[in-house]
Write a protein that holds these residues in place. Structure first.
Motif, mmCIF file in Angstrom:
data_model
loop_
_atom_site.group_PDB
_atom_site.id
_atom_site.type_symbol
_atom_site.label_atom_id
_atom_site.label_comp_id
_atom_site.label_asym_id
_atom_site.label_seq_id
_atom_site.Cartn_x
_atom_site.Cartn_y
_atom_site.Cartn_z
ATOM 1 N N CYS A 123 63.441 -55.573 -48.479
ATOM 2 C CA CYS A 123 62.524 -55.623 -49.633
ATOM 3 C C CYS A 123 61.228 -54.876 -49.335
ATOM 4 O O CYS A 123 60.727 -54.126 -50.185
ATOM 5 N N VAL A 126 61.778 -51.083 -49.447
ATOM 6 C CA VAL A 126 61.886 -50.578 -50.822
ATOM 7 C C VAL A 126 60.515 -50.518 -51.477
ATOM 8 O O VAL A 126 60.137 -49.511 -52.089
ATOM 9 N N GLN A 127 59.745 -51.590 -51.345
ATOM 10 C CA GLN A 127 58.439 -51.657 -51.996
ATOM 11 C C GLN A 127 57.435 -50.672 -51.395
ATOM 12 O O GLN A 127 56.536 -50.194 -52.091
ATOM 13 N N TYR A 148 72.562 -54.790 -52.344
ATOM 14 C CA TYR A 148 71.335 -55.570 -52.531
ATOM 15 C C TYR A 148 70.121 -54.639 -52.561
ATOM 16 O O TYR A 148 69.243 -54.768 -53.420
ATOM 17 N N GLN A 149 70.088 -53.702 -51.614
ATOM 18 C CA GLN A 149 68.961 -52.774 -51.561
ATOM 19 C C GLN A 149 68.939 -51.877 -52.797
ATOM 20 O O GLN A 149 67.873 -51.530 -53.311
ATOM 21 N N HIS A 151 69.921 -52.742 -55.789
ATOM 22 C CA HIS A 151 69.385 -53.545 -56.893
ATOM 23 C C HIS A 151 67.877 -53.735 -56.763
ATOM 24 O O HIS A 151 67.160 -53.770 -57.778
ATOM 25 N N GLN A 152 67.395 -53.855 -55.526
ATOM 26 C CA GLN A 152 65.958 -53.966 -55.320
ATOM 27 C C GLN A 152 65.237 -52.698 -55.774
ATOM 28 O O GLN A 152 64.182 -52.755 -56.403
ATOM 29 N N ALA A 155 65.135 -52.554 -59.485
ATOM 30 C CA ALA A 155 64.154 -53.505 -60.009
ATOM 31 C C ALA A 155 62.743 -52.928 -59.902
ATOM 32 O O ALA A 155 61.891 -53.163 -60.769
ATOM 33 N N GLU A 156 62.486 -52.150 -58.839
ATOM 34 C CA GLU A 156 61.173 -51.527 -58.657
ATOM 35 C C GLU A 156 60.934 -50.429 -59.688
ATOM 36 O O GLU A 156 59.823 -50.267 -60.190
#
Length: 218
Positions: A123, A126-127, A148-149, A151-152, A155-156
């Motif tokens: 997370c 990604v951020q 998962y990454q 989707h993260q 989402a960003e």
């Protein structure tokens, strides 16, 4: 009578001179036009170069400037991949970091903090990255952490805007993840060409980021 008619039809010196002058006048524009054509043929090249420089949002130097919004995040690129693809990913990272812009890449096996939770690291990566390269291979599609990454990242930046960069390798187009169907991908056949496409995409995003930041300041 015959010689008199010939005398009447003989052109006057003035008319001959006028013809010469008119001919020289008519040839002059063509020569000047040809010279102008030559200059124009070279000048568009110059004007194109000039315009490309003036129209280009920012240069590489501006991107690397100390006040560039590029430095607002820890990384320029986060590479999302499966463990089985580490070899090609290391080549990509070496290529990007070796560019004149010295792109900062997050490589999980190299840059993750030992002892930290995997979810936290993914997370944070990604951020704290401007762009996300997703190397979509058979291994990627089977790895829950890769999804998962992915989707993260979505989402960003749900609309992508050049930040999400899917790269297909050894995967049929029909297996392209549905979540990414609204995003164009790079199909890796030749690594060198694909690496350059990735580099250009990251560069374009950072240029637009700097340009929009400059406009807000104005």
């Amino acid at each position: 009578a015959g010689w008199f008619r010939r005398l009447l039809h003989k052109p006057k010196p003035s008319s001959v001179e006028s013809l010469k002058s008119s001919h020289s006048a008519s040839s002059s524009p063509s020569s000047s036009s040809s010279s102008s054509a030559k200059s124009s043929s070279s000048s568009p090249g110059t004007s194109l170069v000039t315009s490309s420089i003036s129209l280009s949002p920012v240069s590489a130097l501006d991107i690397s400037a100390s006040d560039s919004p590029r430095w607002d995040k820890s990384y320029d690129v986060c590479i999302c991949h499966s463990e089985g693809d580490i070899e090609v990913v290391e080549e990509l990272v070496s290529y990007l970091e070796g560019q004149p812009e010295s792109f900062r890449c997050f490589l999980q096996l190299r840059d993750a903090v030992a002892g930290s939770a995997v979810v936290t690291e993914l997370c944070d990566a990604v951020q704290n990255s401007h762009c996300w390269v997703m190397l979509i291979t058979p291994g990627f599609l089977q790895d829950p952490w890769c999804r998962y990454q992915m989707h993260q990242a979505l989402a960003e930046a749900p609309m992508a805007n050049g930040r999400t960069i899917p790269v297909l390798k050894d995967v049929d187009r029909k297996d392209y993840p549905r979540e990414l169907r609204n995003i164009y991908y790079i199909y890796m056949v030749l690594k060198e060409k694909s690496f350059k496409q990735i580099r250009d995409t990251v560069m374009r995003y950072l240029q637009e980021l700097c340009q929009s930041s400059t406009k807000r300041m104005e």
